[in-house]
Design an enzyme around this catalytic site. Structure first.
Site, PDB file in Angstrom:
ATOM      1  N   LYS A  79     -89.689 -71.535  42.630  1.00 15.55           N
ATOM      2  CA  LYS A  79     -88.308 -72.027  42.697  1.00 15.55           C
ATOM      3  C   LYS A  79     -88.228 -73.377  43.412  1.00 15.55           C
ATOM      4  O   LYS A  79     -89.151 -73.801  44.100  1.00 15.55           O
ATOM      5  CB  LYS A  79     -87.400 -70.959  43.331  1.00 15.55           C
ATOM      6  CG  LYS A  79     -87.191 -69.794  42.350  1.00 15.55           C
ATOM      7  CD  LYS A  79     -86.249 -68.717  42.837  1.00 15.55           C
ATOM      8  CE  LYS A  79     -86.095 -67.657  41.721  1.00 15.55           C
ATOM      9  NZ  LYS A  79     -85.341 -66.478  42.168  1.00 15.55           N
TER      10      LYS A  79
ATOM     11  N   ARG B 269     -91.282 -60.528  42.943  1.00  7.36           N
ATOM     12  CA  ARG B 269     -91.166 -60.862  41.519  1.00  7.36           C
ATOM     13  C   ARG B 269     -91.826 -62.220  41.316  1.00  7.36           C
ATOM     14  O   ARG B 269     -91.344 -63.226  41.850  1.00  7.36           O
ATOM     15  CB  ARG B 269     -89.681 -60.905  41.149  1.00  7.36           C
ATOM     16  CG  ARG B 269     -89.392 -61.185  39.699  1.00  7.36           C
ATOM     17  CD  ARG B 269     -87.877 -61.212  39.463  1.00  7.36           C
ATOM     18  NE  ARG B 269     -87.577 -61.488  38.073  1.00  7.36           N
ATOM     19  CZ  ARG B 269     -87.534 -62.709  37.554  1.00  7.36           C
ATOM     20  NH1 ARG B 269     -87.770 -63.762  38.303  1.00  7.36           N
ATOM     21  NH2 ARG B 269     -87.253 -62.879  36.273  1.00  7.36           N
TER      22      ARG B 269
HETATM   23  N1  HH2 Z   1     -84.846 -64.782  39.689  1.00 10.12           N
HETATM   24  C1  HH2 Z   1     -84.748 -65.162  38.406  1.00 10.12           C
HETATM   25  C2  HH2 Z   1     -84.412 -64.245  37.400  1.00 10.12           C
HETATM   26  N2  HH2 Z   1     -84.202 -62.951  37.705  1.00 10.12           N
HETATM   27  N3  HH2 Z   1     -84.123 -61.217  39.292  1.00 10.12           N
HETATM   28  C3  HH2 Z   1     -84.219 -60.804  40.563  1.00 10.12           C
HETATM   29  N4  HH2 Z   1     -84.017 -59.505  40.860  1.00 10.12           N
HETATM   30  N5  HH2 Z   1     -84.525 -61.668  41.576  1.00 10.12           N
HETATM   31  C4  HH2 Z   1     -84.744 -62.997  41.351  1.00 10.12           C
HETATM   32  O1  HH2 Z   1     -84.998 -63.749  42.328  1.00 10.12           O
HETATM   33  C5  HH2 Z   1     -84.637 -63.470  40.008  1.00 10.12           C
HETATM   34  C6  HH2 Z   1     -84.317 -62.534  38.986  1.00 10.12           C
HETATM   35  C7  HH2 Z   1     -84.983 -66.594  38.035  1.00 10.12           C
HETATM   36  O2  HH2 Z   1     -86.326 -66.812  37.731  1.00 10.12           O
HETATM   37  P1  HH2 Z   1     -87.016 -66.807  36.272  1.00 10.12           P
HETATM   38  O3  HH2 Z   1     -86.824 -65.521  35.553  1.00 10.12           O
HETATM   39  O4  HH2 Z   1     -88.432 -67.194  36.484  1.00 10.12           O
HETATM   40  O5  HH2 Z   1     -86.330 -67.978  35.492  1.00 10.12           O
HETATM   41  P2  HH2 Z   1     -85.120 -68.037  34.460  1.00 10.12           P
HETATM   42  O6  HH2 Z   1     -83.908 -67.452  35.109  1.00 10.12           O
HETATM   43  O7  HH2 Z   1     -84.994 -69.515  34.151  1.00 10.12           O
HETATM   44  O8  HH2 Z   1     -85.500 -67.241  33.236  1.00 10.12           O
END
Ligand code: HH2
Length: 277
Positions: free
Chosen positions: A209, A258
């Protein structure tokens, strides 16, 4: 976690699998189902305890996706992986959560913290995550009087609501990066013990992030304040901060992290588990 076949006495590693064209780190890599399933299987070999499948990016400014498109993206991937590993569904849509559980998912990971009734109805676990605002506006000057206190109170209320709805496996997540400055994220990590003290398993997602891009670029002063106008280092330079922050979170009592970088984080989880016995 009640839905794990082999309960383990160390923090769990949740591998991120985004079946999207636009997720901030892995967007476009796994939009093809075969590629997504192959990455899921690879993450199992790397030591993932759970694979978190998502079909809609929640990054700042992301475009919403229709229900049909989200279903088309995630369901075949979940169906292919769920017999080999516990799968969570990263969604805010009731119909997607229901279909994902029908395809084998055992945990609803909901960044809007509003699907507890669906999770209760279909009898699976539920992650309530804190966020301030929506992807469209959440990084637009977020403010808190006391971020740790406000996030902890919010999570306590959402978790209680989930228990009342009938969910038995309730998780909470501070929502790193969701309506938070770099300093807010660091304060939440420092204060994670207060969230852990609520008594629910805590999930933490720092992986790659933006605040870690600022850390990598040397933009944060000793108090974690960001110099105005500073630019974050690129995604490729955020691995070390991701591993460091995941290890810190696990040491502070996170029950799961995660992450995109499963193999390295699985080693860290084993280490934290071994020294915590
Ligand atoms: N962060 C993201 C998405 N889902 N769920 C939980 N429980 N906690 C988090 O910190 C979290 C989440 C964002 O990251 P990512 O899935 O890598 O990216 P994107 O939202 O662009 O798909």
């Amino acid at each position: 976690m009640t839905h794990l076949a082999h309960p383990v006495s160390r923090p769990l590693v949740m591998g991120i699998l985004n079946v999207t064209p636009d997720s901030f780190f892995d967007g476009g890599r796994y939009i093809d189902h075969e590629a997504a399933i192959a990455r899921g299987r690879e993450m199992i070999l790397e030591g993932a305890d759970i694979v978190d499948v998502g079909g809609e990016s929640s990054r700042p400014g992301a475009q919403p996706v229709s229900e049909d498109e989200e279903l088309r993206r995630v369901i075949p991937v979940i169906a292919a992986l769920a017999s080999a590993v516990p799968v969570s569904i990263d969604t805010t849509k009731p119909a997607v959560a229901r279909a994902a559980v029908a395809a084998g998912a055992t945990l609803v990971n909901d960044v809007s913290a509003s699907l507890e009734e669906v999770a209760a109805e279909v009898g699976v676990g539920f992650v309530a995550m804190h966020r301030l605002g929506t992807p469209a506006d959440m990084q637009n000057d977020p403010r808190y009087d006391d971020v740790v206190k406000e996030v902890t109170e919010y999570l306590a209320a959402r978790a209680a609501r989930a228990l009342e709805a009938g969910v038995t496996d309730v998780w909470v997540d501070p929502g790193i990066g969701f309506g938070k400055t770099a300093r807010h994220n660091l304060e939440l990590l420092a204060g994670l013990g207060e969230i852990v003290a609520l008594g629910y398993p805590v999930l933490v997602g720092t992986s790659r992030k933006t605040f870690l891009g600022h850390l990598a670029a040397g933009n944060l002063d000793a108090a974690g304040t960001l110099a105005p106008g500073s630019r974050a280092a690129p995604l490729s330079e955020r691995f070390e901060g991701s591993l460091a922050s995941a290890t810190f979170a696990m040491t502070k009592g996170a029950a799961a992290v995660r992450v995109h970088d499963v193999a390295a984080t699985a080693q860290a989880a084993r280490l934290v588990g071994a020294v915590s016995q």
